[in-house]
Design a protein around this motif. Structure first.
Motif, PDB file in Angstrom:
ATOM      1  N   GLY A  17     -25.850   9.538  -2.114  1.00  0.00           N
ATOM      2  CA  GLY A  17     -25.701   8.101  -2.199  1.00  0.00           C
ATOM      3  C   GLY A  17     -24.268   7.684  -2.427  1.00  0.00           C
ATOM      4  O   GLY A  17     -23.391   8.499  -2.737  1.00  0.00           O
ATOM      5  N   ALA A  18     -24.019   6.382  -2.284  1.00  0.00           N
ATOM      6  CA  ALA A  18     -22.652   5.872  -2.464  1.00  0.00           C
ATOM      7  C   ALA A  18     -22.199   5.950  -3.919  1.00  0.00           C
ATOM      8  O   ALA A  18     -21.018   6.166  -4.197  1.00  0.00           O
ATOM      9  N   LEU A  28     -34.433   7.811   8.205  1.00  0.00           N
ATOM     10  CA  LEU A  28     -35.587   7.359   7.437  1.00  0.00           C
ATOM     11  C   LEU A  28     -35.734   5.855   7.624  1.00  0.00           C
ATOM     12  O   LEU A  28     -34.749   5.152   7.880  1.00  0.00           O
ATOM     13  N   TYR A  29     -36.939   5.347   7.449  1.00  0.00           N
ATOM     14  CA  TYR A  29     -37.121   3.900   7.509  1.00  0.00           C
ATOM     15  C   TYR A  29     -37.914   3.440   6.285  1.00  0.00           C
ATOM     16  O   TYR A  29     -38.599   4.228   5.627  1.00  0.00           O
ATOM     17  N   PHE A  76     -38.848   5.970  -6.752  1.00  0.00           N
ATOM     18  CA  PHE A  76     -37.735   6.848  -6.398  1.00  0.00           C
ATOM     19  C   PHE A  76     -37.089   6.409  -5.085  1.00  0.00           C
ATOM     20  O   PHE A  76     -35.856   6.360  -4.967  1.00  0.00           O
ATOM     21  N   THR A  77     -37.907   6.069  -4.089  1.00  0.00           N
ATOM     22  CA  THR A  77     -37.381   5.633  -2.803  1.00  0.00           C
ATOM     23  C   THR A  77     -36.473   4.419  -2.961  1.00  0.00           C
ATOM     24  O   THR A  77     -35.412   4.335  -2.327  1.00  0.00           O
ATOM     25  N   LEU A 137     -33.083   5.073  -0.247  1.00  0.00           N
ATOM     26  CA  LEU A 137     -33.307   5.932   0.905  1.00  0.00           C
ATOM     27  C   LEU A 137     -33.380   5.194   2.232  1.00  0.00           C
ATOM     28  O   LEU A 137     -33.151   5.792   3.286  1.00  0.00           O
ATOM     29  N   ASP A 138     -33.702   3.916   2.217  1.00  0.00           N
ATOM     30  CA  ASP A 138     -33.886   3.184   3.463  1.00  0.00           C
ATOM     31  C   ASP A 138     -32.588   3.155   4.269  1.00  0.00           C
ATOM     32  O   ASP A 138     -31.525   2.790   3.768  1.00  0.00           O
ATOM     33  N   GLY A 139     -32.684   3.539   5.537  1.00  0.00           N
ATOM     34  CA  GLY A 139     -31.526   3.516   6.414  1.00  0.00           C
ATOM     35  C   GLY A 139     -30.691   4.784   6.381  1.00  0.00           C
ATOM     36  O   GLY A 139     -29.743   4.915   7.165  1.00  0.00           O
ATOM     37  N   LEU A 140     -31.001   5.732   5.472  1.00  0.00           N
ATOM     38  CA  LEU A 140     -30.284   6.992   5.453  1.00  0.00           C
ATOM     39  C   LEU A 140     -30.903   7.964   6.465  1.00  0.00           C
ATOM     40  O   LEU A 140     -31.910   7.681   7.082  1.00  0.00           O
TER      41      LEU A 140
END
Length: 416
Positions: free
Chosen positions: A58-59, A305-306, A336-337, A342-345
């Motif tokens: 993650g960033a 992932l979406y 956790f998501t 996680l979306d867009g990774l």
């Protein structure tokens, strides 16, 4: 998603097979990973057999969730040591739901199409408790060992330490209730030389050994090229000449592949249907794993992932009986998501089975290339005299929606 038509194409059927090599089947039970320590360790009456690892780049932070499986050991009687380049800012119990959902989302599956009308000629074209940070050891003089953190989760008691020598680390951990065999001091030495920390944990007496949680560690932000997975230490937890089966999920801004191992996807052009329910996928996968004497990895999946994808995969697995909702928490998975962003990774799933001589710390690299899908399609023609190769026409997504029945070869239920 396209709407379903009223009728499927005439007399076309499909069988979905889970592509799992028998040698990579998962034993039970599960716990967090690293170098495991257990009773009668030097006699190797048991040992680590599997590891699962998810890393989110993650960033603002890197989140590592790790789990391992072992054979012949009482789950309530072991400890483990995990070398880390940086001390974790937060330690929590994970949940089996993450690995179960990731498996549902990205494990290889084969779609076998059967053309029963005529031959086509061509086959398609935690919250912490306990003491705070300190540089001294309240359990002894310590000397060249620093206690960075102590705490506990619902399942584990843990400590994070640093030190000047592998012997000092091993002695301190042994005195603190994490008894390390003599060979661990040498194994810890290379990490000490690189100024790594050591996360050590043991199962709390009140923990339910049948549902031991994975461990979730929150680390400083990192790029794949600067992140290293300490696999080599696992050789000290394995039975002699045994294999360690590894499944890893790397989630970040793009594909992630090993830097110091060979890795490739199964060649779909070589995929053949041998019967209505069998293909040569297992042989193709075995060939990838054997392609390099130093060890090789299979790329099972590499795609974005979406939003909601993992929760949907969890629901699918629950509906099909492959996920037991009593041992896996869907609410935890959704939380956790969201908090891991996680979306867009991009998700890359890699898998291997390595002998002790092939195990080394895994270095990574950002990669590029075509996507690798989890579903592979191949047509079987019983009159052709041989299997046909994968359909390259792009019709697979439509056929998966059109078929009235999907027949599953079910994986063995997994206990955690």
């Amino acid at each position: 998603m396209a709407s379903l038509p009223l009728r499927p194409p005439a007399r076309t059927s499909v069988v979905i097979l889970t592509a799992l090599v028998a040698a990579l089947a998962r034993p039970t039970p599960a716990a967090a990973c690293g170098g495991m320590v257990f009773p009668e360790h030097e006699a190797r009456v048991g040992g680590m057999s599997d590891q699962e690892l998810a890393v989110v780049f993650g960033a603002e932070e890197t989140v590592l969730v790790a789990s391992a499986r072992y054979e012949g050991v009482d789950a309530a009687e072991f400890a483990f040591v995990l070398p880390l380049a940086s001390a974790p800012a937060d330690v929590r119990d994970g949940n089996p739901a993450l690995f179960l959902a990731l498996d549902e989302y990205s494990a290889p599956r084969i779609a076998i199409y059967q053309n029963e009308d005529e031959r086509m000629g061509l086959c398609g074209s935690s919250d912490k408790a306990g003491g705070g940070n300190s540089l001294g050891d309240p359990m002894g003089d310590g000397g060249d060992v620093m206690v960075i953190d102590r705490g506990e989760t619902a399942t584990y008691e843990y400590v994070v330490i640093g030190g000047d020598t592998g012997t000092a680390i091993a002695d301190w951990l042994t005195d603190a209730g994490y008894p390390l065999p003599a060979d661990y001091a040498a194994a810890l030495g290379p990490y000490v030389a690189n100024d790594w920390f050591f996360f050590a944990a043991k199962v709390k007496p009140a923990a339910d050994s049948g549902v031991l949680a994975p461990i979730e560690l929150h680390l400083p932000p990192a790029q794949p090229a600067t992140f290293e997975v300490p696999l080599a230490i696992a050789t000290h937890s394995m039975k002699p000449n045994a294999e360690l089966r590894l499944t890893t999920y790397f989630i970040g801004g793009g594909p992630v592949l090993p830097e110091n191992y060979a890795a490739q996807a199964v060649d779909d052009d070589e995929l053949v249907a041998l019967s209505e329910t069998e293909t040569n996928y297992a042989e193709l996968e075995a060939a990838v794993l054997a392609s390099d004497p130093e060890g090789a990895w299979v790329i099972d999946y590499s795609n974005p992932l979406y939003a909601g994808g993992l929760a949907e995969a969890y629901d699918q697995g629950t509906w099909a009986g492959r996920i037991d909702p009593e041992t896996a928490d869907r609410a935890w998975l959704e939380d956790f998501t969201a908090r891991a962003g996680l979306d867009g990774l991009h998700l890359t799933r890699l898998r291997t089975a390595l002998k002790p001589a092939q195990l080394r710390d895994l270095t990574l690299r950002a990669a590029s290339g075509p996507p690798v899908d989890a579903v592979h399609g191949v047509e079987y023609d019983p009159d052709a005299g041989q299997g046909c190769q994968i359909d390259r026409t792009g019709r697979l997504p439509q056929l998966l929606l059109l078929v009235p029945v999907l027949a599953w070869i079910r994986r063995k239920p997994r206990r955690h």
